[in-house]
Design an enzyme around this catalytic site. Structure first.
Site, PDB file in Angstrom:
ATOM      1  N   ARG A  70       0.824  -1.206   0.000  1.00 12.67           N
ATOM      2  CA  ARG A  70       0.000   0.000   0.000  1.00 12.67           C
ATOM      3  C   ARG A  70       0.865   1.267   0.000  1.00 12.67           C
ATOM      4  NH1 ARG A  70      -5.623  -0.890   3.291  1.00 12.67           N
ATOM      5  NH2 ARG A  70      -6.638  -2.091   1.632  1.00 12.67           N
ATOM      6  N   SER A  71       0.575   2.237   0.885  1.00 10.82           N
ATOM      7  CA  SER A  71       1.270   3.524   0.800  1.00 10.82           C
ATOM      8  C   SER A  71       2.727   3.479   1.202  1.00 10.82           C
ATOM      9  CB  SER A  71       0.538   4.584   1.631  1.00 10.82           C
ATOM     10  OG  SER A  71      -0.591   5.057   0.944  1.00 10.82           O
ATOM     11  N   ALA A  72       3.202   2.372   1.748  1.00  7.74           N
ATOM     12  CA  ALA A  72       4.652   2.242   1.931  1.00  7.74           C
ATOM     13  C   ALA A  72       5.353   2.303   0.576  1.00  7.74           C
ATOM     14  CB  ALA A  72       4.988   0.946   2.652  1.00  7.74           C
TER      15      ALA A  72
END
Length: 420
Positions: A70-72
């Site tokens: 995801r946003s990592a």
């Protein structure tokens, strides 16, 4: 529960292993991995659980299991414009329109490249959400953003660009790099040379659910499980303003997170193969930590280094002569605060460098010099140059956290007591 968790820790890091085990016992963990590098050595290398919490017959998690982070992903993607700048191919202080002329429309002539990286461009949401098909086509998102007016005067405030960050960086990198996509650039210039199992756009040969592995099929990429109610101890109790912002479909917060509606199926091979530099990176904990180790110059190579019995696979450990990605000047610019204080999207105080979240109340890391990026639902990658530490945690058990998951924070708090 100890039989569910495998791997090794170096002497002195046993408390981190215990915290990882407690995540399975007390915090609803079902499948996850954690790797920590310190001064060129792997000191924590753990994994456990299942590759598909929804399937009781699913293969177990292994040392080489990858998962959507995801946003990592934003932390991986941010390295590309920094390295282009380092090579003289991208000016962070130039207007975005210098590279992307269509972007100058609707009052965005003075939006700088650094504004995109620091969530100051005023473009966290779209006039109308994109369908999953539009979101994945690589054209509709950038074209829509180029045409729209900013929600605030660029450079004067910040608000988390949850999905639009990816389309903005993808288009900018494509134009600044002579047509190479961001995912391809990352693969050719970072992941492949360093031997990292990290992808922004999963290669076709890895898109299948499994690959032969001894007497059973071993899932290379774990299945994601939709958010479920957490145990009582994990229920977040945000301030009323935050709750209201997420509940109101007209708020900038909801519109930023709902830029893709309905939410794509993260287990769909088409989704995994697409390039969404804000949201759909895929990787292992070993490689996520090794990536950050390479940014700060503590190395990323092929020796697991945590001791005997570290488990199957040897990629993404640390080697003494490994390549450093960021020069000292680039490292300083990446982790120097560009945005701090009230976040117009997240409705809490956040702190961002250029493309990276910084240590603070919204995302506590090891200390003031730490930088990295969480993924909504749990994953986290970061580095702490002062202690020579890098950290990679991935999970397929999604909780309702945005920037500060109870499982990751339990691990980070414990690591802090060991490192500091």
């Amino acid at each position: 529960m100890t039989e569910v968790v495998q791997g090794t820790v170096a002497d002195g890091y046993e408390a981190v292993r215990d915290a990882f085990i407690r995540n399975f016992e007390e915090r609803g963990e079902r499948g996850a991995a954690l790797t920590v590098h310190r001064h060129g050595r792997t000191v924590v290398d753990l994994w456990g659980g299942t590759t598909d919490p929804a399937d009781p017959e699913a293969p177990p998690w292994t040392a080489d299991t990858a998962v959507v982070i995801r946003s990592a992903t934003k932390g991986l993607a941010a390295a590309v414009p920094h390295l282009l700048h380092q090579r003289g191919q991208l000016d962070l202080d130039a207007p975005v329109g210098t590279y992307w002329p269509q972007f100058k429309a609707a009052g965005k002539e003075r939006v700088l490249v650094r504004h995109l990286l620091s969530h100051r461009a005023g473009l966290p949401a779209l006039p109308e959400p994109l369908t999953p098909e539009q979101a994945l086509d690589g054209v509709t998102g950038p074209r829509t953003l180029a045409a729209q007016a900013p929600a605030w005067q660029p450079g004067t405030a910040h608000g988390y660009h949850a999905h639009t960050y990816g389309w903005l960086l993808a288009e900018l990198v494509g134009r600044a790099s002579g047509g190479r996509s961001l995912g391809r650039w990352f693969a050719e210039e970072i992941a492949t040379p360093l031997g990292l199992d990290l992808w922004i756009g999963l290669p076709p040969h890895l898109a299948a659910a499994g690959a032969p592995g001894g007497t059973q099929r071993v899932a290379r990429v774990a299945e994601m499980t939709a958010p479920a109610p957490e145990p009582g101890a994990l229920r977040l109790r945000p301030k009323r303003a935050v709750t209201d912002a997420y509940a109101d479909p007209r708020s900038l917060t909801r519109r930023a997170f709902d830029a893709l509606t309905p939410r794509p199926d993260e287990n769909d091979p088409a989704y995994r193969a697409a390039e969404l530099p804000a949201a759909n990176g895929i990787g292992t904990a070993r490689s996520l930590s090794a990536f950050y180790a390479a940014l700060i110059g503590t190395g990323a190579g092929t020796d697991t280094g945590a001791g005997a019995g570290a488990g199957a696979g040897t990629r993404a450990g640390v080697s003494r002569g490994a390549r450093r990605l960021f020069t000292p000047a680039t490292l300083t610019q990446a982790r120097s605060e560009e945005s701090g204080g009230p976040d117009r999207v997240l409705i809490v105080n956040t702190s961002f460098g250029l493309g990276y979240m910084l240590h603070g109340s919204a995302c506590p890391l090891l200390g003031p010099g730490s930088f990295g990026h969480p993924g909504r639902g749990g994953s986290l990658g970061f580095a702490d140059p002062e202690s020579g530490t890098s950290f990679g945690y991935v999970t397929n058990t999604l909780h309702r956290s945005v920037t500060s998951d109870p499982r990751t924070q339990a691990l980070v708090r414990t690591l802090r007591t060991v490192v500091r």
